[in-house]
Design an enzyme around this catalytic site. Structure first.
Site, mmCIF file in Angstrom:
data_model
loop_
_atom_site.group_PDB
_atom_site.id
_atom_site.type_symbol
_atom_site.label_atom_id
_atom_site.label_comp_id
_atom_site.label_asym_id
_atom_site.label_seq_id
_atom_site.Cartn_x
_atom_site.Cartn_y
_atom_site.Cartn_z
ATOM 1 N N TYR A 72 -12.096 0.641 20.913
ATOM 2 C CA TYR A 72 -10.726 0.380 20.437
ATOM 3 C C TYR A 72 -10.646 -0.965 19.724
ATOM 4 C CZ TYR A 72 -5.650 0.406 20.281
ATOM 5 O OH TYR A 72 -4.349 0.405 19.844
ATOM 6 N N PHE A 124 0.481 1.878 -9.948
ATOM 7 C CA PHE A 124 0.231 3.240 -9.468
ATOM 8 C C PHE A 124 1.498 3.751 -8.768
ATOM 9 C CE2 PHE A 124 -1.506 6.175 -6.199
ATOM 10 C CZ PHE A 124 -2.039 7.110 -7.058
ATOM 11 N N ASP A 125 1.675 5.094 -8.691
ATOM 12 C CA ASP A 125 2.967 5.604 -8.188
ATOM 13 C C ASP A 125 3.295 5.172 -6.757
ATOM 14 O OD1 ASP A 125 1.148 7.374 -7.148
ATOM 15 O OD2 ASP A 125 1.907 9.152 -8.177
ATOM 16 N N ASP A 214 -5.021 -4.339 -7.101
ATOM 17 C CA ASP A 214 -5.029 -2.978 -6.582
ATOM 18 C C ASP A 214 -6.387 -2.421 -7.007
ATOM 19 O OD1 ASP A 214 -4.739 -0.351 -5.941
ATOM 20 O OD2 ASP A 214 -2.866 -0.029 -7.038
ATOM 21 N N ALA A 216 -8.641 0.182 -6.188
ATOM 22 C CA ALA A 216 -9.208 1.506 -5.883
ATOM 23 C C ALA A 216 -10.506 1.782 -6.665
ATOM 24 C CB ALA A 216 -8.181 2.598 -6.177
ATOM 25 N N LYS A 257 -11.545 6.281 -3.314
ATOM 26 C CA LYS A 257 -12.065 6.277 -4.674
ATOM 27 C C LYS A 257 -13.445 5.613 -4.669
ATOM 28 C CE LYS A 257 -7.597 7.228 -5.295
ATOM 29 N NZ LYS A 257 -6.528 6.255 -5.254
ATOM 30 N N HIS A 449 6.559 15.854 -8.213
ATOM 31 C CA HIS A 449 5.451 16.669 -8.725
ATOM 32 C C HIS A 449 4.683 17.403 -7.630
ATOM 33 C CE1 HIS A 449 3.836 12.708 -7.818
ATOM 34 N NE2 HIS A 449 2.614 13.202 -7.776
HETATM 35 C C1 LIG Z 1 -5.127 6.159 -5.054
HETATM 36 C C2 LIG Z 1 -4.533 4.886 -5.430
HETATM 37 C C3 LIG Z 1 -3.663 4.208 -4.577
HETATM 38 C C4 LIG Z 1 -3.203 4.788 -3.256
HETATM 39 O O1 LIG Z 1 -4.245 5.071 -2.430
HETATM 40 P P1 LIG Z 1 -4.253 6.293 -1.369
HETATM 41 O O2 LIG Z 1 -5.554 6.145 -0.697
HETATM 42 O O3 LIG Z 1 -4.120 7.559 -2.149
HETATM 43 O O4 LIG Z 1 -3.098 6.081 -0.459
HETATM 44 C C5 LIG Z 1 -3.180 2.990 -4.991
HETATM 45 N N1 LIG Z 1 -3.525 2.471 -6.177
HETATM 46 C C6 LIG Z 1 -4.347 3.100 -7.026
HETATM 47 C C7 LIG Z 1 -4.713 2.468 -8.332
HETATM 48 C C8 LIG Z 1 -4.877 4.324 -6.700
HETATM 49 O O5 LIG Z 1 -5.673 4.969 -7.547
#
Ligand SMILES: *Cc1c(COP(=O)(O)O)cnc(C)c1O
Length: 458
Positions: A72, A124-125, A214, A216, A257, A449
């Site tokens: 844990y 990103f969304d 950000d 990813a 990613k 979407h």
């Molecule tokens: C996928 C993504 C996110 C969110 O990540 P999740 O693992 O899907 O929650 C944030 N920013 C970017 C640029 C992404 O491609």
């Protein structure tokens, strides 16, 4: 003769995929209300819905899974992950989370408040969602070049320094931090140059602001810096990563990613005050600080994935495949966001289905047509995804209307790329006959979407 290019790995385990008939696909489309998110995955032949969490782990990652420490608190697997993140990014403080949006939720809970403005390059969304749900504004400062899909420039994901500086001049007191997305997913997986990161850093310093990446697809971004930016050809990907992150104060990461795991994420920072502030939100939202929503075995596999995917050969194999698909589309004259992005090809649907009015969603129509043609599932990144204006409730037709073909990492071969290209060509060849699109019969208020229900027109 020079030897041709080939993948930097061989295949040890396979998973069968199945073709279907056009009649079957018609029925499945009806059942799914013409929304490909509603399809069963087993009804898909080649799945390009997303590159998120769909990659194939390596033998080393699977081996690491078996040695995961599920304690844990203070698990060995956590320290493996933390040490790897620190080695690659230079950030000392690491908080695991169950995925990227959870990292945003934890960190932004500490940093973003109502009335704030967060400038960045095409948020990103989910990032935008986590800003807007706190009654703050996500201010897009992407370079204008990103909007012209046919313009071929090496770093189309860049922040426009003039727009950023303007925002800081006007409202510095409302800006908690600047966020830079590497690579710029929304603009088509387009990279951000080291020079641009340096300029953002200099502007931030001038106004005493911090910068979050950000991250990813940070490794793919580093690959583009190495192969496209002057002065980086002889540097390793890991050296470039360290230099990139030296320009940031913190990162949020979707490990699904460039971490090449099926689920996971983290926050990392060099600042103790941000770490302390985020800690308080990690525990109630995600879990204790040394697992934050992840299994020990998943942290162990992620540590290996990060290490492997910051090696040149692995990235070269990946980007080569995306560029291979782009070359096939070039042969057929199919327009897409140029140059090819790191993780996907974004087909310019408004140029392909120019007879379909924008009110009938050309990119969604093309997404449906490609599935109908060959059982290939892409994803609309266009007018449906753009949601309605929160004030006027009108559809937002201001941005691009694209069909994204996201390529999972280490999953498909170039033969699959050939099938995708020819299927798209077949749709492209009959584009003049496609004059009607789809209409919305049901939609959610936000992020419509995923669940929207549609009907074909005409
Ligand atoms: C996928 C993504 C996110 C969110 O990540 P999740 O693992 O899907 O929650 C944030 N920013 C970017 C640029 C992404 O491609």
């Amino acid at each position: 003769m020079e030897l041709p290019f080939a993948e930097s790995w061989k295949i040890k385990m396979v998973e069968p995929i199945r073709k279907s008939t056009r009649e079957e696909r018609e029925q499945w489309l009806r059942d799914a209300h013409y929304n490909v998110f509603q399809l069963r995955a087993e009804h898909v032949y080649i799945d390009l819905l997303t590159d998120s969490g769909t990659g194939a782990m390596s033998d080393r990652q699977w081996a690491a899974m078996m040695t995961g420490d599920e304690s844990y608190a203070g698990a060995r697997s956590f320290f493996q992950l933390k040490d790897t993140v620190t080695r690659i990014t230079g950030f000392d403080y690491v908080i695991p989370t169950h995925q990227g949006r959870a990292a945003e939720n934890v960190l932004f809970s500490a940093l973003v408040k109502a009335g704030d403005i967060v400038p960045g390059n095409s948020h990103f969304d989910t990032t935008k969602g986590h800003i807007e749900s706190r009654k703050a504004t996500a201010l897009d400062c992407t370079v204008d070049e990103a909007k012209d899909t046919q313009l071929e420039v090496p770093f189309k994901g860049n922040v426009d320094p003039v727009k950023l500086e303007e925002a800081l001049k006007l409202a510095a007191d409302k800006i908690p931090f600047i966020i830079v997305t590497i690579t710029n997913n929304t603009a088509g997986g387009q990279p951000v140059s080291m020079e641009n990161l340096r300029r953002v850093r200099a502007i931030a310093d001038r106004y005493g602001k911090r910068v979050i990446f950000d991250s990813a697809r940070f490794a793919e971004n580093a690959y583009f810096i190495k192969t496209r930016e002057e002065g980086y050809a002889d540097k390793t990907i890991k050296e470039i990563c360290l230099e990139m992150f030296s320009m940031a104060d913190a990162m949020t990461m979707s490990a699904k990613k460039d971490g090449i795991v099926n689920m996971g994420g983290f926050i990392a920072t060099r600042h103790e005050d941000w770490f302390e502030a985020a800690k308080c939100f990690c525990i109630p939202f995600e879990g204790y600080l040394t697992y934050g929503g992840m299994n020990g075995r998943d942290m162990a596999a992620l540590a290996v994935g990060l290490d492997e995917n910051t090696e040149f050969d692995n990235l070269q194999t990946r980007i080569h495949q995306v560029e291979y698909l782009a070359k096939r589309l070039d042969e057929f004259g199919i327009p897409y966001q140029r140059p090819a992005g790191g993780h996907a090809i974004f087909v310019d649907a408004s140029k392909v289905l120019s007879k379909v009015p924008k009110e009938e969603f050309p990119a969604q129509t093309l997404t449906v047509e490609l599935y109908r043609e060959a059982g290939i599932r892409g994803c609309e990144i266009g007018y449906i995804l753009a949601d309605r204006d929160p004030v006027t409730r009108e559809n937002r037709f201001g941005g691009l209307d694209l069909l994204r073909l996201a390529i999972p990492r280490r999953v498909y071969t170039d033969n699959h790329m050939d099938v995708i290209a020819v299927a798209l060509k077949n749709v492209y060849d009959r584009r003049e006959t496609i004059t009607r699109g789809v209409k919305i019969v049901w939609e959610a208020e936000l992020m419509r979407h995923f669940t929207v229900q549609l009907e074909p027109l005409g």
